[in-house]
Structures are given as structure tokens and as C-alpha cells.
Design a protein around this motif. Structure first.
Motif, PDB file in Angstrom:
ATOM      1  N   UNK A 156       0.838  -1.201   0.000  1.00  0.00           N
ATOM      2  CA  UNK A 156       0.000   0.000   0.000  1.00  0.00           C
ATOM      3  C   UNK A 156       0.874   1.252   0.000  1.00  0.00           C
ATOM      4  N   UNK A 157       1.898   1.254   0.846  1.00  0.00           N
ATOM      5  CA  UNK A 157       2.795   2.414   0.933  1.00  0.00           C
ATOM      6  C   UNK A 157       3.479   2.666  -0.406  1.00  0.00           C
ATOM      7  N   UNK A 158       4.006   1.611  -1.002  1.00  0.00           N
ATOM      8  CA  UNK A 158       4.712   1.767  -2.285  1.00  0.00           C
ATOM      9  C   UNK A 158       3.760   2.233  -3.385  1.00  0.00           C
ATOM     10  N   UNK A 159       2.581   1.654  -3.431  1.00  0.00           N
ATOM     11  CA  UNK A 159       1.614   2.043  -4.461  1.00  0.00           C
ATOM     12  C   UNK A 159       1.189   3.498  -4.298  1.00  0.00           C
ATOM     13  N   UNK A 160       0.931   3.915  -3.064  1.00  0.00           N
ATOM     14  CA  UNK A 160       0.465   5.286  -2.829  1.00  0.00           C
ATOM     15  C   UNK A 160       1.538   6.311  -3.184  1.00  0.00           C
ATOM     16  N   UNK A 161       2.799   5.938  -2.947  1.00  0.00           N
ATOM     17  CA  UNK A 161       3.903   6.853  -3.258  1.00  0.00           C
ATOM     18  C   UNK A 161       4.411   6.683  -4.687  1.00  0.00           C
ATOM     19  N   UNK A 162       3.842   5.721  -5.417  1.00  0.00           N
ATOM     20  CA  UNK A 162       4.275   5.493  -6.789  1.00  0.00           C
ATOM     21  C   UNK A 162       5.682   4.931  -6.881  1.00  0.00           C
ATOM     22  N   UNK A 163       6.033   4.074  -5.931  1.00  0.00           N
ATOM     23  CA  UNK A 163       7.379   3.488  -5.873  1.00  0.00           C
ATOM     24  C   UNK A 163       7.325   2.011  -6.284  1.00  0.00           C
ATOM     25  N   UNK A 164       8.426   1.474  -6.805  1.00  0.00           N
ATOM     26  CA  UNK A 164       8.433   0.089  -7.293  1.00  0.00           C
ATOM     27  C   UNK A 164       8.524  -0.939  -6.171  1.00  0.00           C
ATOM     28  N   UNK A 165       7.944  -2.122  -6.414  1.00  0.00           N
ATOM     29  CA  UNK A 165       8.009  -3.211  -5.440  1.00  0.00           C
ATOM     30  C   UNK A 165       9.437  -3.720  -5.257  1.00  0.00           C
ATOM     31  N   UNK A 166      10.303  -3.384  -6.194  1.00  0.00           N
ATOM     32  CA  UNK A 166      11.703  -3.823  -6.091  1.00  0.00           C
ATOM     33  C   UNK A 166      12.406  -3.222  -4.876  1.00  0.00           C
ATOM     34  N   UNK A 167      11.797  -2.223  -4.237  1.00  0.00           N
ATOM     35  CA  UNK A 167      12.392  -1.644  -3.027  1.00  0.00           C
ATOM     36  C   UNK A 167      12.249  -2.572  -1.820  1.00  0.00           C
ATOM     37  N   UNK A 168      11.358  -3.575  -1.912  1.00  0.00           N
ATOM     38  CA  UNK A 168      11.181  -4.505  -0.796  1.00  0.00           C
ATOM     39  C   UNK A 168      12.429  -5.368  -0.649  1.00  0.00           C
ATOM     40  N   UNK A 169      12.972  -5.395   0.558  1.00  0.00           N
ATOM     41  CA  UNK A 169      14.184  -6.165   0.837  1.00  0.00           C
ATOM     42  C   UNK A 169      13.892  -7.159   1.963  1.00  0.00           C
ATOM     43  N   UNK A 170      13.630  -8.425   1.643  1.00  0.00           N
ATOM     44  CA  UNK A 170      13.404  -9.410   2.712  1.00  0.00           C
ATOM     45  C   UNK A 170      14.637  -9.539   3.595  1.00  0.00           C
ATOM     46  N   UNK A 171      14.418  -9.530   4.910  1.00  0.00           N
ATOM     47  CA  UNK A 171      15.520  -9.700   5.855  1.00  0.00           C
ATOM     48  C   UNK A 171      15.176 -10.830   6.814  1.00  0.00           C
ATOM     49  N   UNK A 172      16.187 -11.367   7.463  1.00  0.00           N
ATOM     50  CA  UNK A 172      16.001 -12.464   8.400  1.00  0.00           C
ATOM     51  C   UNK A 172      15.014 -12.077   9.490  1.00  0.00           C
ATOM     52  N   UNK A 173      14.068 -12.977   9.776  1.00  0.00           N
ATOM     53  CA  UNK A 173      13.039 -12.690  10.763  1.00  0.00           C
ATOM     54  C   UNK A 173      13.663 -12.523  12.141  1.00  0.00           C
ATOM     55  N   UNK A 174      13.008 -11.707  12.967  1.00  0.00           N
ATOM     56  CA  UNK A 174      13.526 -11.490  14.312  1.00  0.00           C
ATOM     57  C   UNK A 174      13.120 -12.656  15.222  1.00  0.00           C
ATOM     58  N   UNK A 175      13.878 -12.898  16.295  1.00  0.00           N
ATOM     59  CA  UNK A 175      13.544 -13.997  17.218  1.00  0.00           C
ATOM     60  C   UNK A 175      12.194 -13.762  17.888  1.00  0.00           C
ATOM     61  N   UNK A 176      11.416 -14.834  18.056  1.00  0.00           N
ATOM     62  CA  UNK A 176      10.156 -14.750  18.775  1.00  0.00           C
ATOM     63  C   UNK A 176       9.121 -13.849  18.131  1.00  0.00           C
TER      64      UNK A 176
END
Length: 337
Positions: A253-273
Motif C-alpha cells: 500500500x505504501x509503495x503504491x500510494x507513493x508510486x514506488x516500485x516493489x523492487x524496493x522490498x528487501x526481505x531480511x532475516x526474521x527477528x527472534x520470537x
């Protein structure tokens, strides 16, 4: 009830609450106590500095002398003061114990001493832990899964004990995930909005399918107001908007509203718990006459617009504050999947 001590009032929810109350109750006086740690910011209340009904004191809820002095001059207390970020609690748990439990103890002792009319403790739905199906009720057991939520649960239990043991007129609210103006940019929505504005990666934990119930901060402030004035002493009230969405939905939603590409999403290692899903039953507070006014989409649009229009506020934090830089480096810079 005309004089209220708001602890942590220079933080995100606290500052929005102070503004909400002064706008709604012209005869009220609000005294704010805030330690101005990294997330507390007097600029959040800059528009109130000339209001004679507003007073600010710089200090910690753990300082018995400061708390005693202020408590003797108020009718009620609303305690927002807390260390709140789960990620930070994983690496710095001690600070959470000091503020969220011992600080709450100091406030309770002073409230007992001066016969405060109402002591409203602000908590979180995270004290219940994660739930796969259904929604948590106020009577459900507490199963916190991070040092942050454990410290908040400890504070909740301490507050309850002062009602049972000393008849202190306490109330507790447990809200779902807040968002809106003035939120420190370490939290998901302001972090992703400001990173997207700068075309920087959006560090999304794991598969992005963790579910949160998102509530616009003004709706939460209205709920706290209702509990403060109409809540039954000794009771707990969940506050949620029923806007359950996966983190990946918020990100898109944030990317679409700002007109930014989905390529900005950077998956990172999940946090503990990392809790998978939060959901709370809000029938109890709705019985008091409260209901949320903001839809998630309208609230998100309003929030994103605020960060676009108030670039100086967040850019000062992200570019000038060393604490923010250390946090970002520790939690995201080296967590590529």
C-alpha cells in the motif's frame, strides 16, 4: 477531574493524546513528564508551548522526587511512559525492565500516597502473545514472547495488584498497533514510508505475512479518553480497530500510494520470537460507546501525506540522530535473507 499527569507525553501516542485532550476539554490542564530519550521529542508538542493549560517537565518516571512533586498537583494519571520497540528489547532488555516495571512502580506508589482519582495504565495487545484464530479477550492469560511484551505484562500485573491490595483506582488499556503522525521512524509504517520517499530498501521481516490489527492513533486516543472517564475501576479494556492486515499488504500500500516500485522490498532475516498474529476482542470498550472512525486505507493515506509534508521532522532523526543510525545498522544492515 481537571488536572492530568501524562507520562511519556512527548512520545508518539502520548503527544497525540495530549493534543486530543486539550482540543476536546478546554477546562483541563495537562502536565507532561517525559525523559526525552531517543523517541521522546518536544517538537511533537511544539504547537502547544504557548497554551497556558499545558506544562512540560523533563524527567524520568523512575525519579521518585520528580514523580512525587508532580503527583501532588494532579487529579489523574495516564501512563504512556515505556520502552516500546520489540527489536530493541531483544538486545537491550534491561532498559525495558527499568522503565516498564520499576518506573510503573514509582508512579503507583506516588498515586497511592496522594489519593489519585484515576490511574490509567497504557499497555499493549502484545502481552497476550500470538493467536492463530479468534481474538484475545481481556480475561485471557498473558503469554508475552519478547522482553518488551514481558515487561509490559509485568507492569500490567503490578498495576492490578495495587487495585487488589490498596484499592488504588486503576484502569488498563491494551491497544493494537498504532500508526499516524509523529511516530518515531523505527516502526514499520514510518520506516517504510520514509525509506520509500528516499528510494531506499524496505527491510521486511521474513515472509511478510505477520498479521497486525492497525489502529489510527486518533482512534486510540478517543478510546483512552472513554476509558479514563467511563471505564469501570479495576478493569482492562482492549482497543483495536479490526483492521487486520499482513505486513506485506501495508508494504504494498505504501509503495503504491507513493508510486514506488516493489523492487524496493528487501526481505531480511526474521527477528527472534516474532509473533505471527495479533487480534483483540473490543466488545468491552464498544459497550462504553466507543468505535473507531478511521478506515485503514484513509488512515494510511493521511499518515503517508503527513510524512511527505513534514520531511524536516523525520529527516532530522534519520540523518542527525546517532541513536537511530546505530539502531538501523544493528537491526537491518546485515540481515539479508
Amino acid at each position: 477531574m481537571q488536572s492530568i499527569l501524562v507520562t511519556g507525553g512527548a512520545g508518539f501516542i502520548g503527544s497525540n493524546f495530549v493534543r486530543y485532550m486539550l482540543n476536546k476539554y478546554p477546562d483541563y490542564r495537562i502536565i507532561v513528564l517525559d525523559a526525552l530519550t531517543y523517541a521522546g521529542n518536544r517538537e511533537n508538542l511544539a504547537d502547544l508551548e504557548k497554551d497556558p493549560r499545558y506544562l512540560f517537565y523533563h524527567g524520568s518516571i523512575g525519579d521518585e522526587k520528580v514523580v512525587d512533586n508532580l503527583m501532588s498537583n494532579v487529579d489523574a494519571v495516564v501512563n504512556f511512559a515505556a520502552e516500546t520497540h520489540v527489536d530493541r528489547s531483544i538486545h537491550e532488555a534491561g532498559a525495558f525492565i527499568d522503565t516498564d516495571i520499576r518506573g510503573t512502580f514509582v508512579l503507583l506508589e506516588a498515586a497511592k500516597k496522594y489519593g489519585i482519582e484515576r490511574f490509567l495504565h497504557i499497555s499493549t495487545d502484545e502481552v497476550y502473545g500470538s493467536i492463530e484464530n479468534g481474538s484475545f479477550k481481556e480475561t485471557d492469560p498473558l503469554m508475552p514472547n519478547s522482553p518488551y511484551s514481558a515487561s509490559k505484562a509485568g507492569g500490567d500485573l503490578l498495576v492490578r495488584s495495587y487495585f487488589k491490595t490498596y484499592d488504588l483506582p486503576v484502569l488498563i488499556t491494551r491497544s493494537s498497533n498504532n500508526y499516524g503522525p509523529y511516530q518515531y521512524p523505527e516502526k514499520l509504517i514510518p520506516l517504510f514510508v520514509t525509506n520509500a520517499i528516499d528510494d531506499q530498501p524496505l527491510p521486511l521481516y521474513g515472509d511478510g505475512k505477520n498479521v497486525r490489527d492497525w489502529i489510527y492513533v486518533e482512534d486510540n486516543c478517543a478510546g483512552i479518553d472513554v476509558v479514563l472517564h467511563r471505564g469501570k475501576i479495576g478493569e482492562i479494556y482492549n482497543i483495536g480497530a479490526g483492521n487486520e492486515r499482513e505486513n506485506i499488504y501495508i508494504t504494498h500500500f505504501i509503495l503504491d500510494y507513493l508510486g514506488k516500485p516493489k523492487s524496493l522490498i528487501k526481505p531480511v532475516k526474521d527477528r527472534p520470537g516474532h509473533d505471527r498474529r495479533y487480534s483483540v476482542d473490543t466488545s468491552k470498550i464498544r459497550a462504553l460507546g466507543w468505535e473507531p472512525k478511521w478506515s485503514l486505507e484513509e488512515g494510511l493515506k493521511h499518515t503517508i501525506d503527513w510524512y511527505v509534508e513534514n520531511e524536516t521532522w523525520w529527516r532530522h532523526i534519520k540523518e542527525k540522530q546517532e541513536e537511530y543510525k546505530r539502531f538501523y545498522e544493528k537491526h537491518y544492515a546485515s540481515k539479508d535473507e
